[in-house]
Each structure stands twice: as C-alpha cells, then as structure tokens.
Design a protein around this motif. Structure first.
Motif, mmCIF file in Angstrom:
data_model
loop_
_atom_site.group_PDB
_atom_site.id
_atom_site.type_symbol
_atom_site.label_atom_id
_atom_site.label_comp_id
_atom_site.label_asym_id
_atom_site.label_seq_id
_atom_site.Cartn_x
_atom_site.Cartn_y
_atom_site.Cartn_z
ATOM 1 N N ILE A 220 -32.960 -0.711 -12.689
ATOM 2 C CA ILE A 220 -32.923 -2.070 -12.151
ATOM 3 C C ILE A 220 -34.337 -2.602 -11.936
ATOM 4 N N ALA A 221 -35.199 -1.783 -11.335
ATOM 5 C CA ALA A 221 -36.579 -2.211 -11.121
ATOM 6 C C ALA A 221 -37.273 -2.478 -12.445
ATOM 7 N N ASP A 222 -36.992 -1.664 -13.462
ATOM 8 C CA ASP A 222 -37.643 -1.809 -14.765
ATOM 9 C C ASP A 222 -37.283 -3.126 -15.437
ATOM 10 N N VAL A 223 -36.044 -3.550 -15.319
ATOM 11 C CA VAL A 223 -35.662 -4.808 -15.969
ATOM 12 C C VAL A 223 -36.061 -6.014 -15.124
ATOM 13 N N LEU A 224 -36.016 -5.880 -13.810
ATOM 14 C CA LEU A 224 -36.333 -7.035 -12.968
ATOM 15 C C LEU A 224 -37.826 -7.364 -12.946
ATOM 16 N N ALA A 225 -38.679 -6.369 -13.139
ATOM 17 C CA ALA A 225 -40.123 -6.631 -13.090
ATOM 18 C C ALA A 225 -40.558 -7.685 -14.109
ATOM 19 N N PRO A 226 -40.248 -7.538 -15.410
ATOM 20 C CA PRO A 226 -40.659 -8.588 -16.356
ATOM 21 C C PRO A 226 -39.875 -9.879 -16.189
ATOM 22 N N VAL A 227 -38.629 -9.779 -15.728
ATOM 23 C CA VAL A 227 -37.828 -10.989 -15.510
ATOM 24 C C VAL A 227 -38.442 -11.841 -14.406
ATOM 25 N N TYR A 228 -38.781 -11.222 -13.284
ATOM 26 C CA TYR A 228 -39.355 -11.978 -12.177
ATOM 27 C C TYR A 228 -40.762 -12.478 -12.505
ATOM 28 N N GLU A 229 -41.491 -11.727 -13.309
ATOM 29 C CA GLU A 229 -42.795 -12.220 -13.748
ATOM 30 C C GLU A 229 -42.632 -13.496 -14.566
ATOM 31 N N ALA A 230 -41.626 -13.511 -15.444
ATOM 32 C CA ALA A 230 -41.406 -14.682 -16.290
ATOM 33 C C ALA A 230 -40.944 -15.895 -15.501
ATOM 34 N N ILE A 231 -40.145 -15.698 -14.453
ATOM 35 C CA ILE A 231 -39.685 -16.851 -13.670
ATOM 36 C C ILE A 231 -40.641 -17.166 -12.518
ATOM 37 N N ASP A 232 -41.762 -16.409 -12.451
ATOM 38 C CA ASP A 232 -42.843 -16.662 -11.504
ATOM 39 C C ASP A 232 -42.382 -16.552 -10.051
ATOM 40 N N VAL A 233 -41.702 -15.435 -9.763
ATOM 41 C CA VAL A 233 -41.272 -15.135 -8.395
ATOM 42 C C VAL A 233 -41.845 -13.771 -8.023
ATOM 43 N N VAL B 175 -34.971 -14.266 -20.182
ATOM 44 C CA VAL B 175 -33.735 -13.883 -20.881
ATOM 45 C C VAL B 175 -34.028 -12.821 -21.933
ATOM 46 N N ALA B 176 -35.096 -13.016 -22.693
ATOM 47 C CA ALA B 176 -35.454 -12.055 -23.734
ATOM 48 C C ALA B 176 -35.779 -10.687 -23.134
ATOM 49 N N ALA B 177 -36.498 -10.673 -21.991
ATOM 50 C CA ALA B 177 -36.847 -9.409 -21.347
ATOM 51 C C ALA B 177 -35.597 -8.650 -20.909
ATOM 52 N N ALA B 178 -34.618 -9.388 -20.388
ATOM 53 C CA ALA B 178 -33.370 -8.749 -19.966
ATOM 54 C C ALA B 178 -32.612 -8.176 -21.164
ATOM 55 N N GLU B 179 -32.474 -8.974 -22.195
ATOM 56 C CA GLU B 179 -31.657 -8.552 -23.328
ATOM 57 C C GLU B 179 -32.331 -7.446 -24.132
ATOM 58 N N GLU B 180 -33.659 -7.430 -24.164
ATOM 59 C CA GLU B 180 -34.368 -6.333 -24.831
ATOM 60 C C GLU B 180 -34.108 -5.000 -24.143
ATOM 61 N N GLN C 170 -24.889 -6.583 -16.980
ATOM 62 C CA GLN C 170 -25.401 -7.928 -17.212
ATOM 63 C C GLN C 170 -26.578 -8.189 -16.296
ATOM 64 N N LEU C 171 -27.311 -9.242 -16.602
ATOM 65 C CA LEU C 171 -28.314 -9.751 -15.674
ATOM 66 C C LEU C 171 -27.954 -11.196 -15.397
ATOM 67 N N ALA C 172 -27.597 -11.462 -14.146
ATOM 68 C CA ALA C 172 -27.115 -12.789 -13.749
ATOM 69 C C ALA C 172 -28.257 -13.607 -13.170
ATOM 70 N N PHE C 173 -28.552 -14.734 -13.809
ATOM 71 C CA PHE C 173 -29.601 -15.635 -13.354
ATOM 72 C C PHE C 173 -29.005 -16.720 -12.465
ATOM 73 N N GLY C 174 -29.747 -17.083 -11.433
ATOM 74 C CA GLY C 174 -29.346 -18.179 -10.569
ATOM 75 C C GLY C 174 -29.763 -19.523 -11.141
ATOM 76 N N ARG C 175 -29.284 -20.568 -10.517
ATOM 77 C CA ARG C 175 -29.556 -21.929 -11.004
ATOM 78 C C ARG C 175 -31.044 -22.235 -11.037
ATOM 79 N N ARG C 176 -31.782 -21.789 -10.004
ATOM 80 C CA ARG C 176 -33.220 -22.057 -9.970
ATOM 81 C C ARG C 176 -33.948 -21.350 -11.112
#
Length: 228
Positions: free
Chosen positions: A170-183, A58-63, A41-47
């Motif tokens: 892990i790095a591959d999925v987190l890169a687009p996720v963090y880009e999308a949440i602007d962190v 979410v889409a980047a993770a699920e893809e 899974q990919l667990a997102f925090g409240r922020r």
C-alpha cells in the motif's frame, strides 16, 4: 438490522450494493451493515481528479497492478489490495441536519473496540502526512483506518477502510500517487492490523467489526453477490 456479507462480482456491482444500502435504509427505516474485502483497486476522491498531474497518478497506480476508479465523495486516494477491509453502516434519519458528529463518534469508537478485541492497541487519531487525511481515524503503529460519512435526506452512511496486511504494498503504490496529486504523504505513516499485533486475517477483522457495529440487534443476513 440487515447484515450484508461478501462482495459483488465486480467493482461496479460491489459499489452498487453499498449505494443501495444507503438508499434503502431511508426507504425502509431499517439500518444495515456490511464489512467485506473490496476488489483490488485504487479509489481516487473527487479532489484528486482535479489535480494537474492526475493522469500520472492513475498511471502510477495501474503500473503497480491497481485498477484506478473514481468515487463520487470526498477524501483522497485509498488502495485496496484484496485483503483490505471496508465497512459501511447505513442508518435511517429523522433529521439530516443533525447527528453528524455523534455518528462519527460512534463509528470511531466501534472501530477502536473491534480492533482492540483482536489484540490491537488501537486509538483515535493518525500520524502526520497520512493517506486520505482526515479528522476521524484510528491508529496503532501507523494509520489503520479512516472514516467518512455520506448523508442523504433520510439516511446516512458511515464507512471506513481498515488495512489488515500488505502495508508495504500500500505504501509503495500510494507514494507516487500522492506525489502526482501533490499531497504530502509519508509511507511510514501506513500501519496494518497484522503489524500492530492482530491477525493477518480479513475474515477476523470483518467478524470483529460486525460484532461491534451490530451488537445484539436482531439480524437478517444477505449475500452481496445476490444483491448485485
């Protein structure tokens, strides 16, 4: 001390086991510990959920094959591949207003000791632009573990995530996720136990964490599948 092993049959049931640990530690005045491998899974925090492009994250993770879930506590996105180890230490409290720093100190020290017992040159701290950035982390050639804490009136839960292997995934999925949440996120900041010279074995990491956190305490062992 209660020692809970294994995981629940699905993500929701598994999370319920840990929530019950926190509640019951306060009700029974008995500490509890578990180290296990959560479902993929990919667990997102409240922020994260408040980011304007959260839907893209979410889409980047699920893809990439990581079902997206939302957790009710702070912190930011963390990926579990199925080999990633999580741990939780539930402690009864006399006073919820004190002890926060001491619990973080003890938890971080325990993780460092456990990883060093596996041949990993673990130390406190984290590289810059790490995933789920925080003040309480452990590194060795990249971030291996981050710790968090949840406090109720009568109990506290010190928890964390240890990357055992699969650092590239892990790095591959987190890169687009963090880009999308602007962190800010540097994929090279992700480390793993295996890359740092330890075993690529989730069981070995779970055993090492349990040995240090539980120590010589008298235990009763329960199966998470039976508690879910």
């Amino acid at each position: 001390m209660r020692v809970i092993r294994g995981r629940g049959p699905d993500r929701e049931a598994d999370r319920a086991v840990t929530a019950a640990m926190l509640r019951e530690a306060g009700e029974t005045d008995e500490p509890a510990f578990r180290a296990w491998t959560p479902h993929r899974q990919l667990a997102f925090g409240r922020r994260d959920t408040r980011a304007p492009r959260y839907g893209e994250a979410v889409a980047a993770a699920e893809e990439r094959g990581f079902p997206a879930v939302e957790r009710s506590v702070g912190g930011q996105a963390v990926a579990y591949t199925g080999t990633t180890v999580a741990f939780a230490h539930a402690l009864p409290l006399d006073d919820a207003r004190s002890g926060l720093d001491a619990r973080y100190e003890a938890g971080t020290t325990a993780v460092v000791r456990a990883l060093r017992s596996l041949g990993v040159p673990a130390r406190r701290g984290e590289p810059s632009q790490s995933y789920c950035p925080g003040d309480h982390s452990v590194q060795a050639g990249g971030k291996l573990c981050g710790l968090a804490q949840r406090v109720r009136k009568e109990s506290a839960l010190v928890s964390g995530v240890v990357v055992v292997a699969d650092r590239d995934e892990i790095a591959d999925v987190l890169a687009p996720v963090y880009e999308a949440i602007d962190v800010p996120f540097d994929p090279n900041s992700v480390g793993s136990v295996a890359d740092a010279g330890g075993p690529a074995s989730s069981d070995a990491v779970c055993d090492a964490l349990e040995a240090v956190f539980v120590g010589d305490a008298e235990t009763r062992v329960e199966d998470a599948a039976n508690l879910a």
